[in-house]
Motif scaffolding. Structure first.
Motif, PDB file in Angstrom:
ATOM      1  N   ASP A   1       0.683  -1.168   0.223  1.00 18.81           N
ATOM      2  CA  ASP A   1      -0.572   0.097   0.251  1.00 18.81           C
ATOM      3  C   ASP A   1       0.849   1.270  -0.111  1.00 18.81           C
ATOM      4  O   ASP A   1       0.585   2.174  -0.533  1.00 18.81           O
ATOM      5  CB  ASP A   1      -0.974  -0.069   1.168  1.00 18.81           C
ATOM      6  CG  ASP A   1      -2.079   1.246   1.277  1.00 18.81           C
ATOM      7  OD1 ASP A   1      -2.632   1.181   0.222  1.00 18.81           O
ATOM      8  OD2 ASP A   1      -1.908   2.337   1.859  1.00 18.81           O
TER       9      ASP A   1
ATOM     10  N   ARG B   1       2.460   1.842  -3.556  1.00 22.96           N
ATOM     11  CA  ARG B   1       0.734   1.887  -4.474  1.00 22.96           C
ATOM     12  C   ARG B   1       1.211   3.537  -3.707  1.00 22.96           C
ATOM     13  O   ARG B   1       0.258   4.015  -4.955  1.00 22.96           O
ATOM     14  CB  ARG B   1      -0.233   1.228  -4.269  1.00 22.96           C
ATOM     15  CG  ARG B   1       0.192  -0.267  -5.014  1.00 22.96           C
ATOM     16  CD  ARG B   1      -1.057  -0.977  -5.028  1.00 22.96           C
ATOM     17  NE  ARG B   1      -2.345  -0.045  -6.026  1.00 22.96           N
ATOM     18  CZ  ARG B   1      -3.234   0.591  -5.205  1.00 22.96           C
ATOM     19  NH1 ARG B   1      -3.201   0.200  -4.041  1.00 22.96           N
ATOM     20  NH2 ARG B   1      -4.476   1.294  -6.241  1.00 22.96           N
ATOM     21  N   HIS B   2       0.778   3.967  -2.700  1.00 25.75           N
ATOM     22  CA  HIS B   2       0.556   5.231  -2.592  1.00 25.75           C
ATOM     23  C   HIS B   2       1.303   6.633  -2.844  1.00 25.75           C
ATOM     24  O   HIS B   2       0.732   7.422  -3.835  1.00 25.75           O
ATOM     25  CB  HIS B   2       0.222   5.255  -0.686  1.00 25.75           C
ATOM     26  CG  HIS B   2      -0.514   6.273  -0.827  1.00 25.75           C
ATOM     27  ND1 HIS B   2      -1.090   6.878  -0.664  1.00 25.75           N
ATOM     28  CD2 HIS B   2      -0.040   7.498   0.726  1.00 25.75           C
ATOM     29  CE1 HIS B   2      -1.707   8.606  -0.048  1.00 25.75           C
ATOM     30  NE2 HIS B   2      -0.888   8.672   1.264  1.00 25.75           N
TER      31      HIS B   2
ATOM     32  N   GLU C   1      -0.444   2.540  -9.582  1.00 29.09           N
ATOM     33  CA  GLU C   1      -0.966   1.312 -10.239  1.00 29.09           C
ATOM     34  C   GLU C   1       0.354   0.249 -10.555  1.00 29.09           C
ATOM     35  O   GLU C   1       1.617   0.526 -10.603  1.00 29.09           O
ATOM     36  CB  GLU C   1      -2.061   0.985 -10.731  1.00 29.09           C
ATOM     37  CG  GLU C   1      -2.614  -0.354 -10.694  1.00 29.09           C
ATOM     38  CD  GLU C   1      -3.895  -0.622  -9.519  1.00 29.09           C
ATOM     39  OE1 GLU C   1      -3.593  -1.395  -9.539  1.00 29.09           O
ATOM     40  OE2 GLU C   1      -3.677   1.083  -9.525  1.00 29.09           O
TER      41      GLU C   1
ATOM     42  N   ALA D   1      -7.375   4.466   2.399  1.00 27.68           N
ATOM     43  CA  ALA D   1      -7.258   3.550   1.188  1.00 27.68           C
ATOM     44  C   ALA D   1      -8.911   2.947   1.252  1.00 27.68           C
ATOM     45  O   ALA D   1      -9.049   2.606   2.378  1.00 27.68           O
ATOM     46  CB  ALA D   1      -6.304   2.748   1.558  1.00 27.68           C
TER      47      ALA D   1
ATOM     48  N   ASP E   1      -8.026  -0.189  -3.423  1.00 25.55           N
ATOM     49  CA  ASP E   1      -6.553   0.172  -2.750  1.00 25.55           C
ATOM     50  C   ASP E   1      -6.613  -1.195  -2.286  1.00 25.55           C
ATOM     51  O   ASP E   1      -5.554  -2.129  -2.275  1.00 25.55           O
ATOM     52  CB  ASP E   1      -5.665   0.855  -1.771  1.00 25.55           C
ATOM     53  CG  ASP E   1      -6.078   2.548  -2.527  1.00 25.55           C
ATOM     54  OD1 ASP E   1      -5.699   2.665  -3.586  1.00 25.55           O
ATOM     55  OD2 ASP E   1      -6.650   3.702  -2.267  1.00 25.55           O
TER      56      ASP E   1
ATOM     57  N   SER F   1      -4.338  -4.585  -3.209  1.00 25.99           N
ATOM     58  CA  SER F   1      -3.075  -4.954  -2.321  1.00 25.99           C
ATOM     59  C   SER F   1      -3.310  -5.975  -2.554  1.00 25.99           C
ATOM     60  O   SER F   1      -2.729  -7.341  -2.126  1.00 25.99           O
ATOM     61  CB  SER F   1      -3.535  -4.036  -1.382  1.00 25.99           C
ATOM     62  OG  SER F   1      -2.878  -3.139  -0.969  1.00 25.99           O
TER      63      SER F   1
END
Length: 357
Positions: free
Chosen positions: A205, A208-209, A213, A323, A327, A331
């Motif tokens: 996470d 990706r944050h 993607e 999230a 999201d 994950s």
């Protein structure tokens, strides 16, 4: 009362360790939420938690809690195997949801949950509380507003052999019950799976944050002397390349952080054991000025801040900064892809994975 000063009535499902260490206190301290109800089928545990935290209502039956018209939202604080069904039940009852991470344990079940969220019109936020670390938020702001194009990033999450000496000193004494509901299989019977679900969900996470993607992973795993080490090469949809390191447990202090290389600057972050409630030390270097800055981040209660953010979304129609369902699904797909890459020795595309951990 008006919407602007009303508090969100929170029900917490599960009175186990994560509720005791994080969620009860968060609901009590939140400026815009209230601990309205708790639910656990273990009578002894539930009654003790009710006596300690004084919710307005206490339930042994989850459906009865969901039927309460005064209840606005539910925190799912159960073991991972129960997350999806508990979330679906809450959504169908018209309640908003804060679900502990990981969102689920298989691609199929979290995709089913995504459909339920879309049909319900309710808010579901995944408990990736690190998004509410002020240091991480300062890094995200720099990435979005000043850094320009990202070249690459590295993110690491290395649990420590000394973590329990730390957590035992700072957490409340955990109350347990022999009557607690348990999943069919002990989650810790397979440590490779358990560590990925518990810690890999945070690692993915965070990556990706920051970078967007993830489309493909190529992972290696080495297990020696009780330590598990995943090195994961990551490809992002925007062309950024990344490297992730998940190691449990390192023979040193807690070692978690990230490094980001960008067009107009770079970031170096050090993150602490979450139970210290200490914001990450994040140094942001700006190429234009040749200076490094670091936010103080005095308020490091990530769990309370994530609950307040959910409440703002519901009560004030604030934008979702936590999230969301997409999201959470991503994950789970990422963790399944990592497991499949380790097994096959090949790169795996997240869009192609199915099954669970």
């Amino acid at each position: 009362m008006t919407t602007n000063n009303r508090k969100l009535n929170i029900g917490i499902l599960g009175c186990g360790p994560i509720a005791q260490a994080a969620h009860f206190e968060s609901a009590a301290k939140a400026k815009n939420a209230e601990l309205y109800a708790i639910c656990d089928l273990a009578d002894d545990l539930r009654e003790r938690m009710a006596a300690t935290h004084a919710p307005k209502n206490s339930f042994a039956n989850y459906e009865e809690m969901l039927a309460d018209p005064e209840l606005d939202a539910v925190v799912i604080a159960t073991t991972d195997a129960f997350h999806v069904q508990a979330s679906i039940s809450a959504l169908r009852a018209g309640k908003h949801v804060l679900c502990e991470k990981p969102l689920g344990i298989s691609v199929e079940e979290v995709e089913e949950l995504r459909s339920e969220v879309e049909a319900s019109g309710k808010v579901l936020q995944v408990g990736n509380m690190k998004r509410f670390d002020p240091g991480i938020q300062s890094a995200k702001a720099f990435i979005d507003q000043e850094m320009g194009e990202m070249l690459a990033l590295k993110v690491w999450y290395c649990d420590s052999t000394h973590r329990y000496a730390v957590t035992d000193a700072v957490q409340p004494l955990m109350v347990k019950s022999a009557k607690a509901k348990k999943p069919p299989v002990n989650p810790k019977a397979d440590l490779e799976r358990y560590y990925m679900l518990a810690h890999g969900s945070h690692l993915l996470d965070t990556a990706r944050h920051f970078a967007g993607e993830i489309v493909e992973v190529e992972a290696r795993l080495r297990n020696r002397y009780g330590a598990y080490c995943w090195f994961i090469d990551v490809a992002f949809a925007n062309g950024v390349i990344g490297h992730l390191d998940l190691t449990v447990s390192v023979r040193m202090d807690w070692h978690e952080g990230f490094q980001v290389y960008g067009e107009h600057g770079s970031i170096l972050g050090k993150t602490y054991n979450p139970w210290l409630f200490k914001s990450s030390d994040v140094d942001v270097f700006r190429e234009k000025t040749g200076t490094t800055t670091r936010v103080l981040g005095a308020d490091g209660h990530f769990y309370r801040r994530q609950l307040e953010a959910l409440s703002d979304v519901v009560l004030k129609n604030a934008p979702m900064v936590g999230a969301n369902i997409d999201d959470g699904v991503a994950s789970v797909r990422g963790m399944v892809a990592i497991a499949q890459s380790v097994a096959s020795g090949q790169a795996v595309k997240l869009a192609d994975v199915s099954g669970g951990l």
